[in-house]
Design an enzyme around this catalytic site. Structure first.
Site, PDB file in Angstrom:
ATOM      1  N   TYR A 118      34.704 -26.282  35.257  1.00 24.88           N
ATOM      2  CA  TYR A 118      33.612 -27.040  34.627  1.00 24.88           C
ATOM      3  C   TYR A 118      32.632 -27.637  35.645  1.00 24.88           C
ATOM      4  O   TYR A 118      31.897 -28.567  35.325  1.00 24.88           O
ATOM      5  CB  TYR A 118      34.181 -28.143  33.729  1.00 24.88           C
ATOM      6  CG  TYR A 118      34.700 -27.617  32.399  1.00 24.88           C
ATOM      7  CD1 TYR A 118      33.821 -27.126  31.437  1.00 24.88           C
ATOM      8  CD2 TYR A 118      36.053 -27.611  32.101  1.00 24.88           C
ATOM      9  CE1 TYR A 118      34.278 -26.635  30.221  1.00 24.88           C
ATOM     10  CE2 TYR A 118      36.521 -27.121  30.885  1.00 24.88           C
ATOM     11  CZ  TYR A 118      35.622 -26.642  29.952  1.00 24.88           C
ATOM     12  OH  TYR A 118      36.071 -26.162  28.744  1.00 24.88           O
ATOM     13  N   ASN A 175      37.471 -30.077  20.783  1.00 26.00           N
ATOM     14  CA  ASN A 175      36.760 -29.188  19.854  1.00 26.00           C
ATOM     15  C   ASN A 175      37.311 -27.754  19.813  1.00 26.00           C
ATOM     16  O   ASN A 175      36.582 -26.813  19.512  1.00 26.00           O
ATOM     17  CB  ASN A 175      35.247 -29.232  20.099  1.00 26.00           C
ATOM     18  CG  ASN A 175      34.853 -28.719  21.472  1.00 26.00           C
ATOM     19  OD1 ASN A 175      35.707 -28.362  22.267  1.00 26.00           O
ATOM     20  ND2 ASN A 175      33.556 -28.679  21.740  1.00 26.00           N
ATOM     21  N   LYS A 202      41.579 -24.346  23.318  1.00 28.95           N
ATOM     22  CA  LYS A 202      41.793 -25.571  24.097  1.00 28.95           C
ATOM     23  C   LYS A 202      43.124 -26.254  23.741  1.00 28.95           C
ATOM     24  O   LYS A 202      43.740 -25.927  22.731  1.00 28.95           O
ATOM     25  CB  LYS A 202      40.615 -26.523  23.859  1.00 28.95           C
ATOM     26  CG  LYS A 202      39.277 -25.941  24.333  1.00 28.95           C
ATOM     27  CD  LYS A 202      38.161 -26.978  24.259  1.00 28.95           C
ATOM     28  CE  LYS A 202      36.843 -26.412  24.772  1.00 28.95           C
ATOM     29  NZ  LYS A 202      35.780 -27.456  24.819  1.00 28.95           N
ATOM     30  N   HIS A 228      36.419 -22.843  23.485  1.00 33.55           N
ATOM     31  CA  HIS A 228      35.277 -22.655  24.389  1.00 33.55           C
ATOM     32  C   HIS A 228      34.639 -21.302  24.113  1.00 33.55           C
ATOM     33  O   HIS A 228      35.333 -20.349  23.772  1.00 33.55           O
ATOM     34  CB  HIS A 228      35.782 -22.687  25.837  1.00 33.55           C
ATOM     35  CG  HIS A 228      34.764 -22.267  26.862  1.00 33.55           C
ATOM     36  ND1 HIS A 228      33.842 -23.140  27.389  1.00 33.55           N
ATOM     37  CD2 HIS A 228      34.510 -21.053  27.434  1.00 33.55           C
ATOM     38  CE1 HIS A 228      33.074 -22.483  28.248  1.00 33.55           C
ATOM     39  NE2 HIS A 228      33.454 -21.209  28.292  1.00 33.55           N
ATOM     40  N   GLU A 285      33.420 -16.658  34.140  1.00 36.62           N
ATOM     41  CA  GLU A 285      34.555 -17.347  33.511  1.00 36.62           C
ATOM     42  C   GLU A 285      35.709 -16.385  33.252  1.00 36.62           C
ATOM     43  O   GLU A 285      36.881 -16.741  33.435  1.00 36.62           O
ATOM     44  CB  GLU A 285      34.081 -18.024  32.216  1.00 36.62           C
ATOM     45  CG  GLU A 285      33.116 -19.166  32.503  1.00 36.62           C
ATOM     46  CD  GLU A 285      32.418 -19.732  31.268  1.00 36.62           C
ATOM     47  OE1 GLU A 285      31.664 -20.707  31.427  1.00 36.62           O
ATOM     48  OE2 GLU A 285      32.618 -19.203  30.147  1.00 36.62           O
TER      49      GLU A 285
END
Ligand code: ADP
Ligand code: MG
Length: 139
Positions: free
Chosen positions: A51, A114, A11, A117, A128
């Site tokens: 998302y 965080n 990320k 993913h 994905e």
């Protein structure tokens, strides 16, 4: 039987801090083979689509704006029981609850930033992975 591929994305927070090399090293040392890999950046529209599954959750808009705020490194990974094994390697969504030695414990700063993913099912791993990679980009 569970599948042998999962999808991941480093990320923008981890990318910005130059943690990509260390994270990819940890992934490879855990026995995952890189099938596809690139550096890119999502538009807000792409993040909204990626998302979509979370569109009813209160953090959806913040999540999409964060995920389109900088570069990301999407990848398809292969290992036996990949989805479950990779979720173990990255640790809990909130790094404060992640086990020692997990990628989120090592590199994430908060529940929203965080670091990484990991797909939650074989079906989503496929969807994905195909979001970012064409067949000719998978090896
Ligand atoms: P995971 O990434 O562990 O599969 P989820 O699928 O539940 O977690 O959520 C997707 C992403 O949305 C998380 O990785 C995190 O970046 C963000 N997120 C989840 N829960 C929250 C929350 N309570 N507040 C802010 N962001 C959140
Ligand atoms: Mg998830």
């Amino acid at each position: 039987m569970s599948g042998n591929r999962t999808f991941t994305m480093i990320k923008p927070d981890a990318s910005e801090k130059n943690f990509c090399g260390a994270i990819l090293k940890q992934i490879q040392e855990a026995g995952f083979k890189i099938i596809a890999l690139k550096q890119t950046r999502m538009s807000l529209k792409q993040a909204n689509d990626f998302y979509q599954i979370h569109s009813e959750r209160p953090f959806y808009n913040d999540l999409c704006s964060f995920m389109s705020s900088g570069t990301i490194i999407p990848a398809i990974l292969e290992k036996e029981n990949a989805v479950e094994e990779f979720r173990k390697l990255i640790g809990a969504t909130n790094p404060a609850n992640a086990e020692a030695g997990t990628i989120r414990k090592n590199y994430a700063e908060s529940i929203d930033k965080n670091a990484i993913h990991g797909s939650d099912s074989d079906e989503n791993a496929k969807i994905e992975g195909n979001f970012f990679f064409t067949e000719s980009e998978k090896f």
